[in-house]
Design an enzyme around this catalytic site. Structure first.
Site, short mmCIF file in Angstrom:
data_model
loop_
_atom_site.label_atom_id
_atom_site.label_comp_id
_atom_site.label_asym_id
_atom_site.label_seq_id
_atom_site.Cartn_x
_atom_site.Cartn_y
_atom_site.Cartn_z
N SER A 1 38.50 38.44 35.00
CA SER A 1 38.82 39.74 34.37
C SER A 1 40.15 39.78 33.43
CB SER A 1 38.99 40.84 35.42
OG SER A 1 39.43 42.12 34.69
N HIS B 1 28.89 49.05 36.81
CA HIS B 1 30.21 48.82 37.29
C HIS B 1 30.27 49.07 39.05
CE1 HIS B 1 34.07 48.34 35.27
NE2 HIS B 1 34.47 48.28 36.29
N ARG C 1 31.19 52.62 40.20
CA ARG C 1 32.73 53.04 40.18
C ARG C 1 33.26 53.57 38.97
NH1 ARG C 1 36.11 49.69 43.01
NH2 ARG C 1 37.67 49.45 41.30
N ILE D 1 24.39 43.81 44.67
CA ILE D 1 23.90 42.49 45.50
C ILE D 1 24.50 42.39 46.60
CG2 ILE D 1 23.66 39.78 44.98
CD1 ILE D 1 21.71 41.45 43.11
N ARG E 1 37.52 58.37 40.97
CA ARG E 1 37.42 57.80 42.20
C ARG E 1 38.32 58.40 43.36
NH1 ARG E 1 38.79 51.92 39.12
NH2 ARG E 1 36.75 51.93 37.82
C1 FNR Z 1 34.92 45.67 39.30
N1 FNR Z 1 34.30 45.30 38.12
C2 FNR Z 1 34.88 45.08 37.04
N2 FNR Z 1 33.98 44.85 35.98
C3 FNR Z 1 34.82 44.46 35.01
O1 FNR Z 1 34.05 44.44 33.81
N3 FNR Z 1 36.11 44.15 34.80
C4 FNR Z 1 36.89 44.54 35.97
O2 FNR Z 1 37.89 44.09 35.93
C5 FNR Z 1 36.28 45.16 37.11
N4 FNR Z 1 36.78 45.22 38.18
C6 FNR Z 1 36.39 45.61 39.57
C7 FNR Z 1 37.15 45.67 40.47
C8 FNR Z 1 36.66 46.03 41.74
C9 FNR Z 1 37.44 46.31 42.93
C10 FNR Z 1 35.16 46.00 41.74
C11 FNR Z 1 34.48 46.32 42.96
C12 FNR Z 1 34.44 45.96 40.78
C13 FNR Z 1 32.88 45.92 38.20
C14 FNR Z 1 32.00 44.36 38.76
O3 FNR Z 1 32.25 43.30 37.72
C15 FNR Z 1 30.80 44.57 39.02
O4 FNR Z 1 30.03 45.26 37.89
C16 FNR Z 1 30.55 45.54 40.36
O5 FNR Z 1 31.52 44.83 41.26
C17 FNR Z 1 29.04 45.42 40.88
O6 FNR Z 1 28.85 46.12 42.01
P1 FNR Z 1 29.02 45.52 43.51
O7 FNR Z 1 27.55 44.54 43.48
O8 FNR Z 1 30.17 44.78 43.70
O9 FNR Z 1 28.94 46.96 44.38
#
Ligand code: FNR
Length: 396
Positions: A137, A292, A295, A325, A196
């Site tokens: 990230s 995402h 979120r 997943i 959130r």
């Molecule tokens: C994320 N996700 C995310 N996506 C992204 O493009 N850049 C980021 O910095 C972040 N940061 C982030 C922080 C946290 C705490 C979470 C849980 C998720 C989204 C991530 O890439 C992905 O899309 C999700 O985590 C998918 O959902 P599940 O399977 O983790 O529930």
């Protein structure tokens, strides 16, 4: 247990044997082997402000919950009398042959998930251990140049939150390319933070407390915007960062992105068939279907239910998928519904919280072992067999 262990390539499912044979020496797995216990253990291990940020979602978290529960209404029919003793889960992505379709989705607070606050490096090490590519990230506690050093031979991808400051965006992109990242993943759905409640209830937004901003704080263009370096005046650096964090991306930005890099470009957050079609028409290198993890917007549709439409619109363009997943069978179902590669998100973050690189690697190994053994039992020796079989909707 495998019936035939002679003279055949290693399989992800062999992790099961390792665990059972360990049991003969009185060793039981140090970390959970399934998601429910993983969440419980990680919940106990994480400080409240990290836990709420990782575990929380948007609104009443309906979308987040549906992302995971929607897999229950997709099923796969086993096929018998097929020799699936040898399985091949490999894929080709951005010119690299990968051992499996799994990748580690970008998680912007990896950095503070581990106790040493170097969780991005731990995630990179988990990638090196497992061969599962890490999508780093923009939000990180260690600079992108340092993080990739720990990925070993496994390709890594850089996820961009496109800053509103063009020069800064171009600087981050060129740093990522120079550092050796193999693709640029542009996240489209986060130019503003979704509502959130868990974090709002405790006024908790880690970035505003100076966490995970090292890619900015080490960037020459960002530093040129400051009178004093971030090490001397972090408060001003954070106030400078907040308003330029993310641009609202439109299709018009694509040509600029193309000109900015030779890396393949991936658009993250595409959920509609028409958007996928447009991305394909405009020649993006991969389309990333994701909401995402629920979120950002609480739209109420599990991401896996949107995948078939995205795959249809994407034509020949590879489709990456994440959101919900939790297991190997989820991964196989996403492949069956047309994904080329499948992102694991929260589960590996919980693994990081429990055991750093080792914990995250264990989580990935469990997911891959289950996927491999499901393919073995169901008579799908390759991912082509999985796709040919497809998944069926099982309402009711
Ligand atoms: C994320 N996700 C995310 N996506 C992204 O493009 N850049 C980021 O910095 C972040 N940061 C982030 C922080 C946290 C705490 C979470 C849980 C998720 C989204 C991530 O890439 C992905 O899309 C999700 O985590 C998918 O959902 P599940 O399977 O983790 O529930």
């Amino acid at each position: 247990m495998q019936a035939d262990t002679s003279n055949r390539p290693a399989h992800f499912g062999d992790y099961q044997n390792e665990i059972y044979f360990g049991g003969l020496q009185g060793v039981i797995p140090k970390y959970p082997v399934e998601f429910k216990t993983l969440v419980q253990r990680a919940t106990e291990a994480m400080p409240p402000h990290v836990l709420s940020y990782v575990q929380g979602g948007c609104g009443d978290e309906l979308t987040q919950d549906r992302n995971a529960s929607a897999f229950a209404h997709w099923g796969m029919v086993p096929r018998m009398m097929v020799d699936s003793r040898v399985r091949d889960l490999s894929i080709l992505l951005f010119g690299d042959k990968l051992h499996s379709p799994a990748f580690m989705a970008p998680i912007g607070v990896n950095g503070i998930v581990t106790q040493d606050e170097h969780g991005d490096i731990a995630a990179a090490k988990a990638s090196a251990i497992t061969g599962v590519p890490f999508m780093a990230s923009t939000l990180a506690n260690d600079p992108l140049e340092e993080v990739i050093k720990h990925c070993g031979d496994t390709p890594a991808y850089f996820q961009l939150y496109t800053p509103r400051h063009k020069g800064l965006a171009e600087s981050l992109i060129s740093r990522a390319e120079k550092a050796g990242y193999k693709a640029l993943v542009v996240t489209l759905d986060t130019w503003v933070t979704g509502w959130r409640p868990r974090d709002l209830a405790t006024s908790n937004f880690p970035q505003l407390r100076g966490h995970v901003l090292q890619n900015y704080f080490t960037d020459p263009v960002f530093r040129s915007l400051l009178e004093k370096p971030p090490e001397e005046d972090p408060a001003t650096a954070i106030r400078t960062w907040a308003p330029i964090f993310a641009e609202t991306m439109t299709w018009d930005h694509l040509s600029w992105l193309r000109e900015s890099t030779n890396m393949p470009i991936v658009l993250k957050g595409i959920c509609h068939e028409d958007d996928a079609r447009r991305a394909n028409d405009m020649g993006v290198d991969a389309i990333y279907c994701s909401n995402h993890g629920g979120r950002q917007a609480n739209g109420g549709i599990g991401a896996i239910d949107m995948l078939p439409g995205v795959v249809k619109g994407a034509g020949d363009t590879p489709v990456l998928f994440d959101s919900g997943i939790r297991s190997g069978s989820d991964m196989v179902k996403a492949i069956a519904l047309g994904a080329t590669a499948v992102g694991v998100g929260r589960p590996y973050a919980y693994g990081l919280a429990l055991g750093g690189a080792e914990g995250a690697a264990h989580v990935l190994k469990c997911i891959l072992a289950e996927a491999d053994l499901m393919m073995a039992v169901n008579g799908y020796p390759t991912l082509e067999h999985v796709r040919a079989q497809g998944a069926q909707r099982v309402d009711g």
